[in-house]
Design a protein around this motif. Structure first.
Motif, mmCIF file in Angstrom:
data_model
loop_
_atom_site.group_PDB
_atom_site.id
_atom_site.type_symbol
_atom_site.label_atom_id
_atom_site.label_comp_id
_atom_site.label_asym_id
_atom_site.label_seq_id
_atom_site.Cartn_x
_atom_site.Cartn_y
_atom_site.Cartn_z
ATOM 1 N N TYR A 243 -7.076 1.600 -0.161
ATOM 2 C CA TYR A 243 -7.116 1.044 -1.518
ATOM 3 C C TYR A 243 -7.264 2.157 -2.560
ATOM 4 C CZ TYR A 243 -8.909 -1.269 -5.658
ATOM 5 O OH TYR A 243 -9.122 -1.672 -6.947
ATOM 6 N N ALA B 278 -2.980 0.415 -0.451
ATOM 7 C CA ALA B 278 -3.284 -1.008 -0.292
ATOM 8 C C ALA B 278 -3.613 -1.581 -1.659
ATOM 9 C CB ALA B 278 -4.459 -1.202 0.665
ATOM 10 N N GLU C 93 -5.036 -7.081 -0.801
ATOM 11 C CA GLU C 93 -5.153 -6.752 0.621
ATOM 12 C C GLU C 93 -6.584 -6.360 0.983
ATOM 13 O OE1 GLU C 93 -0.679 -5.040 1.566
ATOM 14 O OE2 GLU C 93 -2.166 -3.713 0.635
ATOM 15 N N HIS D 102 -9.049 -8.425 3.519
ATOM 16 C CA HIS D 102 -9.755 -7.794 4.642
ATOM 17 C C HIS D 102 -11.241 -8.124 4.585
ATOM 18 C CE1 HIS D 102 -11.130 -4.797 7.517
ATOM 19 N NE2 HIS D 102 -11.986 -4.397 6.603
#
Length: 129
Positions: free
Chosen positions: A107, A112, A116, A120
């Motif tokens: 991220y 990401a 997403e 997660h």
């Protein structure tokens, strides 16, 4: 004589039982003949706790390689890893895993999306109380 110094075997009850209900016993080999068996077992538990800490530091937090050669640099790296772990634990609500750390790295590097990352984190099991 195979060994240059004497040693002894210490049997320690682990407090667990196997599938047949037999108590599990751990056998330790020590050259500390001056200590009681209880103190040998306690020293082993403390040593094992240190081993688990460094395993956690290396495997979970990704501190496999030292970034500095000085004492202060290593200390800073360890402190930063522990602080990062605590911040992630506070944010996620559970202890960090390798996958959570990887997803956060993805991220922050732009690999990401926020959706997403949140997906997660939503899939993580909550901490058992």
């Amino acid at each position: 004589r195979l060994l240059p110094q004497p040693f002894r075997l210490v049997q320690v009850a682990t407090g667990k039982t196997d599938a047949h209900g037999t108590p599990e016993v751990m056998v330790l080999v020590t050259n500390r003949l001056d200590l009681d068996a209880d103190l040998d077992a306690l020293a082993y538990r403390y040593r094992w706790a240190v081993e688990l800490f460094f395993r956690w530091l290396k495997c979970i937090l990704g501190c496999r390689h030292l970034l500095a050669n000085s004492h202060k640099g290593v200390k800073i790296q360890v402190y930063l890893a522990i602080i990062a772990s605590l911040l992630i634990s506070l944010w996620v609500g559970r202890k960090p895993t390798v996958r959570t750390l990887e997803m956060l790295q993805f991220y922050f590097t732009g690999w990401a999306t926020e959706e997403e990352l949140m997906a997660h984190l939503a899939n993580l099991k909550p901490l058992a109380k």
